[in-house]
Design a protein around this motif. Structure first.
Motif, PDB file in Angstrom:
ATOM      1  N   TYR A   7       0.632  -1.284   0.337  1.00  0.00           N
ATOM      2  CA  TYR A   7       0.120  -0.411   0.257  1.00  0.00           C
ATOM      3  C   TYR A   7       1.226   1.082   0.532  1.00  0.00           C
ATOM      4  O   TYR A   7       0.971   2.258  -0.944  1.00  0.00           O
ATOM      5  CB  TYR A   7      -1.254  -0.526   1.005  1.00  0.00           C
ATOM      6  CG  TYR A   7      -1.117   1.421   1.767  1.00  0.00           C
ATOM      7  CD1 TYR A   7      -2.091   2.396   0.590  1.00  0.00           C
ATOM      8  CD2 TYR A   7      -0.985   2.010   2.645  1.00  0.00           C
ATOM      9  CE1 TYR A   7      -2.699   3.363   1.013  1.00  0.00           C
ATOM     10  CE2 TYR A   7      -1.349   3.653   3.290  1.00  0.00           C
ATOM     11  CZ  TYR A   7      -2.050   3.888   1.854  1.00  0.00           C
ATOM     12  OH  TYR A   7      -2.774   5.093   2.652  1.00  0.00           O
ATOM     13  N   GLU A  10       3.043   2.049  -3.023  1.00  0.00           N
ATOM     14  CA  GLU A  10       1.497   2.419  -4.458  1.00  0.00           C
ATOM     15  C   GLU A  10       1.028   3.834  -4.181  1.00  0.00           C
ATOM     16  O   GLU A  10       1.079   4.895  -4.603  1.00  0.00           O
ATOM     17  CB  GLU A  10      -0.257   1.470  -4.106  1.00  0.00           C
ATOM     18  CG  GLU A  10       0.414   0.541  -4.901  1.00  0.00           C
ATOM     19  CD  GLU A  10      -0.837  -1.027  -4.793  1.00  0.00           C
ATOM     20  OE1 GLU A  10      -0.403  -2.312  -4.847  1.00  0.00           O
ATOM     21  OE2 GLU A  10      -1.723  -0.280  -4.353  1.00  0.00           O
ATOM     22  N   LYS A  11       0.911   4.367  -2.536  1.00  0.00           N
ATOM     23  CA  LYS A  11       0.386   5.398  -2.177  1.00  0.00           C
ATOM     24  C   LYS A  11       1.589   6.721  -2.550  1.00  0.00           C
ATOM     25  O   LYS A  11       1.763   7.226  -3.698  1.00  0.00           O
ATOM     26  CB  LYS A  11       0.656   5.775  -0.701  1.00  0.00           C
ATOM     27  CG  LYS A  11       0.161   6.941  -0.686  1.00  0.00           C
ATOM     28  CD  LYS A  11      -0.334   6.908   1.478  1.00  0.00           C
ATOM     29  CE  LYS A  11      -0.206   8.186   2.006  1.00  0.00           C
ATOM     30  NZ  LYS A  11       0.246   9.739   1.532  1.00  0.00           N
ATOM     31  N   VAL A  50      -3.007   0.062  -9.840  1.00  0.00           N
ATOM     32  CA  VAL A  50      -3.109  -0.101  -7.877  1.00  0.00           C
ATOM     33  C   VAL A  50      -3.883  -1.467  -7.775  1.00  0.00           C
ATOM     34  O   VAL A  50      -5.228  -1.731  -7.845  1.00  0.00           O
ATOM     35  CB  VAL A  50      -4.109   1.061  -7.571  1.00  0.00           C
ATOM     36  CG1 VAL A  50      -4.087   1.531  -6.371  1.00  0.00           C
ATOM     37  CG2 VAL A  50      -3.434   2.533  -8.411  1.00  0.00           C
ATOM     38  N   ALA A  55      -5.026   1.180  -1.725  1.00  0.00           N
ATOM     39  CA  ALA A  55      -4.611   3.047  -2.465  1.00  0.00           C
ATOM     40  C   ALA A  55      -5.762   2.778  -3.481  1.00  0.00           C
ATOM     41  O   ALA A  55      -5.988   4.052  -3.625  1.00  0.00           O
ATOM     42  CB  ALA A  55      -3.303   1.830  -3.105  1.00  0.00           C
ATOM     43  N   TYR A  58      -7.604   5.498  -1.324  1.00  0.00           N
ATOM     44  CA  TYR A  58      -6.358   6.605  -1.473  1.00  0.00           C
ATOM     45  C   TYR A  58      -7.022   7.584  -3.423  1.00  0.00           C
ATOM     46  O   TYR A  58      -7.085   8.287  -2.563  1.00  0.00           O
ATOM     47  CB  TYR A  58      -4.833   6.323  -1.413  1.00  0.00           C
ATOM     48  CG  TYR A  58      -4.314   7.661  -1.260  1.00  0.00           C
ATOM     49  CD1 TYR A  58      -4.656   8.939  -0.012  1.00  0.00           C
ATOM     50  CD2 TYR A  58      -3.681   7.640  -2.216  1.00  0.00           C
ATOM     51  CE1 TYR A  58      -3.592   9.678  -0.218  1.00  0.00           C
ATOM     52  CE2 TYR A  58      -3.092   9.376  -2.295  1.00  0.00           C
ATOM     53  CZ  TYR A  58      -2.819   9.725  -1.030  1.00  0.00           C
ATOM     54  OH  TYR A  58      -2.058  11.204  -1.291  1.00  0.00           O
TER      55      TYR A  58
END
Length: 70
Positions: A7, A10-11, A50, A55, A58
């Motif tokens: 996560y 990816e963020k 993603v 994520a 997000y």
């Protein structure tokens, strides 16, 4: 790699594109995750896979914020 580490990775990728003034132009859902389509005002386009649910939440929030600015 743990789910949290994935996560965060990816963020960080999403944030890096946003900091470079890319905007989210589309989302394509797939079996392995969502493809986030991004476009730079200069014309460059890219896509980012993603996979984690966190994520995806997000970037959904970023997309809502982005739509309110327009």
């Amino acid at each position: 790699m743990s789910a949290y580490e994935q996560y965060v990775g990816e963020k960080n990728k999403i944030d890096a594109y946003i900091e470079q003034q890319y905007i989210i132009t589309g989302v394509r859902e797939g079996l392995s995750g969502d493809w986030l389509e991004l476009k730079h005002p200069g014309g460059d386009e890219t896509a980012l896979l993603v996979e984690t649910a966190d994520a995806r939440k997000y970037f959904a929030n970023l997309l809502i914020k982005q739509s309110r600015k327009v």
